[in-house]
Motif scaffolding. Structure first.
Motif, mmCIF file in Angstrom:
data_model
loop_
_atom_site.group_PDB
_atom_site.id
_atom_site.type_symbol
_atom_site.label_atom_id
_atom_site.label_comp_id
_atom_site.label_asym_id
_atom_site.label_seq_id
_atom_site.Cartn_x
_atom_site.Cartn_y
_atom_site.Cartn_z
ATOM 1 N N UNK A 119 -0.249 1.711 -0.683
ATOM 2 C CA UNK A 119 -1.132 0.528 -0.622
ATOM 3 C C UNK A 119 -1.888 0.232 -1.915
ATOM 4 N N UNK A 120 -2.278 1.297 -2.664
ATOM 5 C CA UNK A 120 -3.040 1.075 -3.895
ATOM 6 C C UNK A 120 -2.235 0.375 -4.981
ATOM 7 N N UNK A 133 0.986 -10.002 4.819
ATOM 8 C CA UNK A 133 0.119 -8.871 4.477
ATOM 9 C C UNK A 133 0.828 -7.927 3.519
ATOM 10 N N UNK A 134 0.024 -7.028 2.924
ATOM 11 C CA UNK A 134 0.585 -6.016 2.033
ATOM 12 C C UNK A 134 0.873 -4.747 2.850
ATOM 13 N N UNK A 147 9.079 -4.866 4.680
ATOM 14 C CA UNK A 147 9.259 -5.205 3.271
ATOM 15 C C UNK A 147 8.360 -6.357 2.854
ATOM 16 N N UNK A 148 7.967 -6.335 1.579
ATOM 17 C CA UNK A 148 7.235 -7.429 0.948
ATOM 18 C C UNK A 148 8.137 -7.963 -0.165
ATOM 19 N N UNK A 178 7.111 -8.661 5.977
ATOM 20 C CA UNK A 178 5.725 -8.820 6.425
ATOM 21 C C UNK A 178 4.855 -9.535 5.401
ATOM 22 N N UNK A 179 5.361 -9.706 4.167
ATOM 23 C CA UNK A 179 4.542 -10.343 3.137
ATOM 24 C C UNK A 179 5.373 -10.992 2.045
ATOM 25 N N UNK A 180 4.784 -11.981 1.410
ATOM 26 C CA UNK A 180 5.388 -12.676 0.272
ATOM 27 C C UNK A 180 4.408 -12.602 -0.892
#
Length: 397
Positions: A119-120, A133-134, A147-148, A178-180
């Motif tokens: 996450x960091x 989301x990330x 995946x993002x 889940x994210x772009x």
């Protein structure tokens, strides 16, 4: 009055021979245009590089394991995260596992760089999501198949559709998007940061299984402030040497963002100076052109000079007349060159993909140098005209 009259006479001479005057100024125009454009683009590129490095933080270190002893060629996730508690002043550690994968959506297939992250990573790499989301810690713990996507990858696979909530197949395994990510591509002919948009991010624990990687070889470290960077680098280097150093090498490399910033600044300063020097040669060539034309002008106007001297004009009056004409030619060329250079700088920077830095210092230096060229190369013809004796000048048919 003498100066005013000299300016009027010089301007009349320039206007009466428009084509010749323009061709004379062309060397100065090209020289000033080249100096202004090249230095502005060089400074703009330097500012762009500095901004990109500053976004990642000058208190950042990047460690890459390149060797090892026996089967010790990587670290585990637990070993890397342990550094955050065992070594003081470390605020964030972001390990990465990377590889190339095939991503499929329906009939569309792309070869895309994949990174397994924590996450960091979002803050260390300044990569934030535009939609969705990330990756979060729970995704790592459960080894979620999520995946993002980077914007370029999303566009290639989904076109104009929002990919969040859709599924993709990565190396034959289904993942949920889940994210772009926000785009880092600034456009232009060079496609600035295009590669940063062509990627897929997944949890690092999932990436270990997908890429069949048993360990981690690259990780970013952020320190609380710049003063503690050397100490943290030394502590980590000491530990990594114990783990991976061999007779041939240390087994790892470390990249300091502050060192990168200083090195890029030095290189770009030298590059800008070199480009400015090369462009300055055009000004010298333009100055020689002015000198040649002024010598021709003196020859053509020998009788005029004789008449002026016969009716009382002094040596300084004749000198002023031709010197002012030379300076007017170079100043006019300098003004045109600066304007064209500024326009070209912004046009080229928009095409290349970064902002040009047109500073007043560049404009003043370029224009001042053009004036100097006019004075320097105009002195010889002006002095030649001033030294003519009236009787010799009037004798010319």
């Amino acid at each position: 009055m003498i100066l005013t009259q000299s300016v009027k006479m010089a301007w009349k001479s320039i206007v009466s021979n428009k084509l010749r005057s323009f061709l004379t100024m062309l060397g100065i125009i090209i020289g000033v245009f080249s100096v202004t454009t090249l230095i502005s683009l060089g400074q703009g590129l330097q500012n762009n590089i500095t901004d990109e490095i500053n976004k990642l933080g000058t208190n950042s270190l990047i460690f890459s394991i390149t060797g090892g002893r026996g089967d010790k060629t990587s670290l585990t996730l637990d070993q890397i995260t342990a550094y955050q508690t065992s070594i003081p002043h470390i605020t964030t550690i972001s390990p990465v596992i990377s590889g190339a994968v095939k991503v499929k959506n329906g009939t569309k297939i792309q070869d895309v760089p994949l990174e397994g992250i924590v996450p960091d990573y979002e803050f260390v790499q300044n990569s934030h999501v535009r939609d969705g989301r990330f990756i979060v810690q729970a995704d790592l713990e459960r080894k979620q198949k999520i995946a993002v996507l980077g914007t370029h990858t999303a566009k290639e696979l989904f076109g104009l559709l929002n990919p969040v909530g859709e599924n993709v197949i990565i190396n034959g395994v289904q993942y949920k998007v889940v994210g772009l990510l926000e785009s880092k591509n600034k456009g232009g002919l060079m496609g600035t940061d295009k590669d940063a948009d062509k990627k897929i991010l997944i949890p690092i624990t999932t990436a270990e299984r997908l890429l069949m990687e048993s360990g981690i070889k690259t990780f970013n470290v952020q320190v609380d402030n710049n003063e503690n960077v050397p100490m943290v680098s030394a502590r980590l280097s000491e530990d990594l040497k114990k783990r991976f150093a061999s007779d041939k090498n240390n087994g790892f490399t470390v990249l300091n963002q502050q060192d990168m910033l200083e090195s890029s600044g030095t290189i770009m300063t030298m590059l800008s100076a070199g480009l400015g020097g090369i462009a300055g040669i055009s000004l010298l060539v333009g100055g020689i052109g002015i000198m040649n034309i002024m010598i021709v002008s003196v020859t053509e106007r020998t009788r005029e000079i004789g008449i002026r001297k016969a009716v009382g004009a002094r040596k300084r009056n004749i000198l002023m007349q031709f010197l002012v004409e030379s300076v007017l030619l170079s100043a006019s060329g300098g003004i045109i060159g600066v304007l064209v250079g500024i326009g070209a700088s912004f046009l080229l920077s928009s095409l290349i993909g970064f902002s040009a830095s047109v500073s007043w210092s560049v404009i003043v230096i370029s224009f001042s140098f053009s004036l100097f060229v006019g004075v320097f190369f105009g002195l010889l013809p002006a002095n030649k005209a001033a030294k003519l004796k009236p009787i010799d000048a009037l004798r010319v048919n």
